[in-house]
Design a protein around this motif. Structure first.
Motif, PDB file in Angstrom:
ATOM      1  N   ILE A  12      -9.752  31.066 -42.147  1.00  0.00           N
ATOM      2  CA  ILE A  12      -9.463  32.141 -41.193  1.00  0.00           C
ATOM      3  C   ILE A  12      -9.762  33.443 -41.941  1.00  0.00           C
ATOM      4  CG2 ILE A  12      -7.716  33.222 -39.737  1.00  0.00           C
ATOM      5  CD1 ILE A  12      -8.327  30.335 -38.967  1.00  0.00           C
ATOM      6  N   LEU A  32      -2.177  34.630 -33.758  1.00  0.00           N
ATOM      7  CA  LEU A  32      -2.003  34.179 -35.125  1.00  0.00           C
ATOM      8  C   LEU A  32      -1.418  35.268 -36.022  1.00  0.00           C
ATOM      9  CD1 LEU A  32      -2.793  31.443 -36.322  1.00  0.00           C
ATOM     10  CD2 LEU A  32      -4.979  32.433 -37.017  1.00  0.00           C
ATOM     11  N   SER A  62      -6.112  32.611 -32.958  1.00  0.00           N
ATOM     12  CA  SER A  62      -6.716  31.543 -33.750  1.00  0.00           C
ATOM     13  C   SER A  62      -8.038  31.110 -33.134  1.00  0.00           C
ATOM     14  CB  SER A  62      -5.781  30.340 -33.811  1.00  0.00           C
ATOM     15  OG  SER A  62      -6.420  29.303 -34.523  1.00  0.00           O
ATOM     16  N   LEU A 122      -1.933  25.272 -39.375  1.00  0.00           N
ATOM     17  CA  LEU A 122      -2.053  26.422 -40.277  1.00  0.00           C
ATOM     18  C   LEU A 122      -1.419  26.021 -41.600  1.00  0.00           C
ATOM     19  CD1 LEU A 122      -2.888  29.415 -40.648  1.00  0.00           C
ATOM     20  CD2 LEU A 122      -0.536  30.025 -40.070  1.00  0.00           C
ATOM     21  N   VAL A 140      -6.733  26.890 -42.038  1.00  0.00           N
ATOM     22  CA  VAL A 140      -6.321  25.850 -41.100  1.00  0.00           C
ATOM     23  C   VAL A 140      -6.966  24.557 -41.583  1.00  0.00           C
ATOM     24  CG1 VAL A 140      -6.564  24.965 -38.757  1.00  0.00           C
ATOM     25  CG2 VAL A 140      -6.014  27.379 -39.132  1.00  0.00           C
TER      26      VAL A 140
END
Lengths: 342, 321, 380
Positions: free
Chosen positions: C8, C39, C53, C59, C79
């Motif tokens: 991410i 998120l 997300s 996560l 993730v």
């Protein structure tokens, strides 16, 4: 004095002038933002890139006016307000949108004073973003300053750094003529030391950002930084460049350009606007006419091709002037040898 | 509504001045002595005068390419206008504007305008100044049925409503935009357009000074009271072509003759005030004679006045450059 | 890249965003998220936005903590399926960060020390440059009309051995605030005394140039206890004459070209006045209030085009050492004003030097001053 971004410098100039003069007002699409929305927020955006953030909070809705997305009416309204007692700063967002309101700038604001025999004062500032480099493609990336420079009655300002932006915007707001103030959208996060106090940089005086004996480089806005970098690289190779930032294309400090060309005998012009009838052609004509005998090599122009601004990064990079292209142009002009005609 | 006697007399004089100014230009233009081109306001005098009788120097108007009437009604000096049209340095714009750009900001006249639909956005700005500076002023945009279709006009109606500006939009509907009839070029109705932007609409017969005065009075009072913009739709007849030299082949042969016979605002005004016993004919005749002299003097003076000098070419592009 | 691990990264909102701050994670590690689920809040220079997300999954990590500022594209979280080992995630993060750092390659800004700082002294905001350390009696440098602390750029460091040397911008000048009150020498002497008190200095050597010399003399008259010695460079107050073409031209010039010509009065060797020097002066001159301040000072100190203060009596009565330095080619204050002074004043008249010996003949000035203010000065 403290480090400020280009964005903060412009915001501070607006704030300080609005504090100083109650007739200074701001208008434009989402200069505050959020009016009437279901969240009930105010100052939701502060301009599409946050440049006017916080001004609504300080000055309220009578001085920070969100407009409908109707450029012709509000740019025209800014012109009308300017001749009737206010000092409007109207934001056009992307300069490309001038297509929707050119009449109000070109036929109205620019010409009032002359058409009316000197009886009008039009203290209007139109701020707009210009320039490629953000993959914003053909309708959001143009550098249209030649268009405005072409129109008598307008002044055209292209700041090249945060310090320049603050001082030139303050001058623009205090000026009694219509001023187009163009901000390169890629530069908003560029930082440098900027005085906390208000200060005005006069129009029509070029700034020399580098001094050297071999080649004169004239560059505008974001191109000034590129020209400086090219000059620094070239200095290591023993080539001295003078870099001229004209600051304003109208009025243009032709005296400084001609003086520098007289000293160096070589000229490279860096202009990110479309190449036909742009500032590079204008300055090339000036020098050809006024300083022909000083020239030791042909004038070189570092300009984009005659195409719309492309979208894809690889194409946009090809399109734009760059430090490397400037270096190459300077090197080419240094390598030029006059061939005697027999 | 009761109108003060002196207002009536001033209005009559203004209408007569416009009529004679334009008729004289019609004659003089044909001699070839006047440069450029002119658009005459004859037949529409009651509109400009009826509206402006409700305004002061503190109020602002923007006009059109057919602007002489609005200028005179708002108080621009006639001799200076004539000199301007003759391109003399004594003109109100020093010979640099001409017929389509006569302006006098000192009396709230933001200019005739060579661009159809050029005025309404400017009037939004003037109204914003009045509102922001709280000077009690109102801004009035005159525009034709042709300009009523311009995007600038429609955008301005919207902006004035959104910002609740003290503005009045006066549609001077003379039935033709250049050589094309409003019946062809204007979709829907002006009334529906006003409603579409949420603003009150008033219409009136533009050959009737009293009707215009009353309708405009209502519209201007509304705007002045801070209740937002109003559209005033004035029905008019244009007695001459779009420009001088236009043979008007697009109009039926009797159209203008009937307008002159049945819709002459000056004739109607005279009938009304004399029948009501407000004025003797002789009083109005005296005005006519005075105006005749004034126009004659203005033309003679204009023809005699100095031309601009070469230095004027470069002057007044900027306040400072 | 490991297919089971999804990085991410710092998202880009809008055209101009280059970096963002983690304003607050909305989901804790160990939580199963769906694609599109909120998120983390990201703050940019213009707005705070919620980042959703981009994928569904577990996560596993917050790589960036709340409050961290990171460039667009920097790793902020991971993730990954529950089956992926922590060691694999660690290895992934290490590799990602190394690649990202190589790609961005931004040098860290060097630490800035030895810089002027702003100080609030009474009603004035003063730019002060305090250099050097040691037991020697501190030295204070007072610049002249229209000058600033940069006037001492060739002297300041050279003199700052074994003692503090403090240069500052007078009110109305340089980076200091613009209120100059009455604009008199007495006013500036008072501000100087306030600055010394603020710095907790009870006795200092004072070096003043031009108007600053007049201020130094005024300080010696009004607060003699503060002054250990006086070094006066082409000081004001020793004669009526002054070059008003310079004073007025300096006040009025708002462009490099005009100012450069005016500045040439200051030196004998005109080639010293480059464009950049004029540029630097203009940076301060164009601040709002600077021009008005200079006008006020000129009116107060040079009424009717003459110097208003006669400070010769101060020298006659001074019981501290005084050194006088003057350029024989001074075009602002004529060197004849150095004549007829008490014998106790040591004079150094420099041939072919203009109004700014500290610039035009820096080495000579530094030697004279170094020798004068004390044997404790070590040569560099």
């Amino acid at each position: 004095m403290s480090k400020k971004s280009f964005r903060q410098a412009i915001n501070e100039a607006l704030r300080q002038e609005m504090r100083r003069d109650p007739t200074v007002i701001l208008m434009g699409e989402d200069v505050a933002g959020g009016r009437g929305g279901s969240a009930g927020t105010q100052d939701a955006w502060g301009g599409v890139l946050g440049v006017t953030k916080g001004l609504y909070e300080e000055f309220g809705e009578t001085r920070v006016l969100d407009t409908p997305i109707t450029e012709a009416s509000y740019i025209g309204a800014a012109a009308g307000a300017a001749v009737t007692g206010l000092r409007p700063v109207a934001e056009l967002m992307f300069v490309d949108f001038v297509g929707c309101c050119l009449d109000q700038i070109m036929n109205q604001a620019a010409k009032f004073r002359y058409m009316f025999g000197g009886k009008a004062r039009t203290p209007l500032v139109i701020r707009a973003m210009y320039g490629a480099g953000f993959n914003a493609a053909a309708q959001h990336s143009q550098a249209l300053y030649p268009l405005f420079t072409h129109i008598p009655g307008l002044k055209v300002v292209i700041p090249s750094s945060p310090y320049e932006a603050k001082g030139l915007l303050i001058s623009a707001i205090r000026d009694d003529d219509p001023v187009i103030f163009l901000e390169n959208k890629v530069m908003y996060d560029v930082e440098e030391d900027v005085p906390d106090e208000p200060y005005a940089i006069p129009f029509g005086e070029a700034n020399l950002t580098r001094e050297g004996d071999d080649v004169t480089i004239v560059a505008f806005g974001r191109m000034v930084g590129m020209a400086n970098e090219a000059a620094d690289r070239l200095a290591k190779k023993g080539i001295g460049c003078t870099v001229i930032d004209p600051r304003t294309t109208s009025p243009l400090d032709s005296e400084t350009i001609l003086d520098c060309v007289a000293d160096t005998g070589r000229l490279v012009i860096v202009d990110e606007s479309s190449p036909r009838c742009n500032m590079a052609t204008d300055i090339a004509a000036l020098v050809a006419e006024e300083a022909f005998d000083s020239l030791r090599a042909p004038i070189r122009r570092v300009v984009p091709p005659h195409t719309p601004v492309p979208f894809a990064t690889v194409l946009e990079t090809l399109y734009m002037p760059s430090v490397e292209k400037i270096e190459a142009a300077v090197t080419a002009t240094m390598n030029h040898r006059v061939t005697e005609k027999v | 509504m009761q109108i003060a006697r002196e207002t009536l007399l001033r209005s009559y004089r203004a209408m007569r001045t416009i009529r004679m100014f334009e008729e004289r230009l019609h004659v003089e233009f044909a001699t070839g002595e006047i440069p450029g081109f002119v658009h005459l306001y004859c037949g529409e005098e009651a509109s400009a005068v009826g509206v402006c009788a409700n305004l002061t120097d503190n109020d602002t108007i923007a006009s059109t390419h057919r602007g002489h009437g609005h200028c005179i009604a708002k108080g621009v000096e006639v001799a200076g206008m004539m000199a301007e049209i003759y391109g003399r340095s004594t003109g109100v714009c020093r010979g640099k504007g001409g017929s389509m750009h006569i302006a006098d900001l000192a009396c709230g006249m933001l200019g005739a305008n060579g661009i159809v639909g050029g005025g309404p956005p400017l009037i939004c700005g003037a109204a914003l100044s009045h509102k922001t500076l709280r000077d009690g002023g109102v801004a009035v945009a005159f525009y034709g049925d042709g300009a009523s279709n311009e995007g600038t006009t429609l955008e301005s109606l919207n902006l004035a409503s959104v910002w609740q500006l003290p503005a009045v939009f006066v549609v001077e509907d003379n039935g033709y935009g250049e050589a094309t009839a409003a019946s062809f070029a204007c979709a829907g109705t002006q009334k529906a357009r006003a409603a579409g932007f949420g603003m009150p609409y008033i219409e009136c017969d533009g050959s009737d000074y009293f009707a215009v005065h009353e309708a405009a009075g209502e519209a201007i009072a509304h705007a002045r009271a801070g209740k937002g913009p109003v559209m005033l739709h004035v029905h008019l007849q244009r007695w001459y072509g779009h420009f001088e030299g236009d043979a008007m082949t697009y109009r039926a042969p009797n159209e203008v003759a009937e307008a002159r016979r049945d819709h002459d605002c000056l004739k109607l005004f005279r009938e009304r005030v004399t029948q009501a016993g407000l004025f003797e004919d002789s009083v109005l005749d005296e005005v006519d004679a005075a105006v005749t002299d004034e126009i004659e003097a203005a033309v003679m003076q204009a023809k005699d006045d100095p031309l601009p000098q070469s230095a004027d070419l470069l002057a007044d592009v900027y306040v400072r450059y | 890249m490991t297919p089971d691990i999804t990085p991410i990264t710092m998202p880009k909102f809008g055209l101009a965003m280059t970096e963002g701050k983690i304003a607050g994670w909305l989901v804790e590690p160990g939580t199963q998220v769906t694609a599109g689920e909120e998120l983390v809040d990201i703050e940019t220079s213009k707005i705070t936005n919620t980042f959703e997300s981009p994928v569904a999954g577990l996560l596993r990590r917050h790589v960036a903590a709340n409050g961290e500022m990171l460039p667009v594209g920097a790793l902020i979280g991971i993730v990954a399926d529950a089956a992926v080992a922590d060691t694999d995630i660690d290895a992934f993060i290490t590799r990602f960060q190394a690649d990202f750092a190589a790609a961005s390659d931004q040098p860290d800004g060097a630490e800035a020390a030895d810089e002027p700082v702003m100080m609030q002294v009474g009603a004035h905001s003063l730019r002060v440059h305090d250099r050097g350390a040691g037991d020697g009696t501190p030295l204070v440098l007072i610049h002249g009309f229209g000058g600033d602390l940069k006037n001492w750029m060739l002297n300041h460091a050279a003199l700052a051995h074994g003692r503090r040397v403090i240069a500052f911008d007078l009110p109305g000048h340089g980076g200091s605030s613009k209120d100059v009150g009455p604009g008199t020498l007495a006013f500036f002497a008072d501000v100087t005394a306030q600055l010394l008190a603020h710095l907790d200095l009870s006795r200092v050597h004072v070096m003043g140039h031009s108007l600053g010399g007049g201020i130094a003399l005024t300080l010696a008259r009004t607060r003699p206890a503060l002054v250990a010695s006086l070094t006066l460079i082409a000081p004001a107050g020793l004669g009526p004459q002054i070059n008003m073409d310079f004073i007025n031209g300096f006040i009025e010039a708002d462009r490099v070209r005009g100012l450069q010509d005016v500045l040439k009065y200051l030196v004998h060797d005109k080639s010293l006045i480059g464009r950049r020097m004029a540029d630097d002066v203009l940076r301060y001159k164009r601040l709002d209030g600077a021009e008005a301040a200079l006008r006020q000072v000129a009116e107060a100190c040079f009424p009717g085009g003459k110097q208003g203060d006669d400070l010769r009596p101060v020298l006659a009565g001074a019981d501290v050492p005084v050194t006088l330095i003057w350029g024989q080619a001074d075009e602002i204050l004529p060197v004849v004003q150095a004549d007829g002074l008490p014998g106790s004043v040591t004079r150094h008249l420099l041939p072919a030097i203009g109004h700014m010996p500290q610039l035009e003949s820096a080495t000579a000035v530094n030697e004279v001053v170094g020798a004068f203010i004390g044997h404790e000065v070590a040569t560099a």
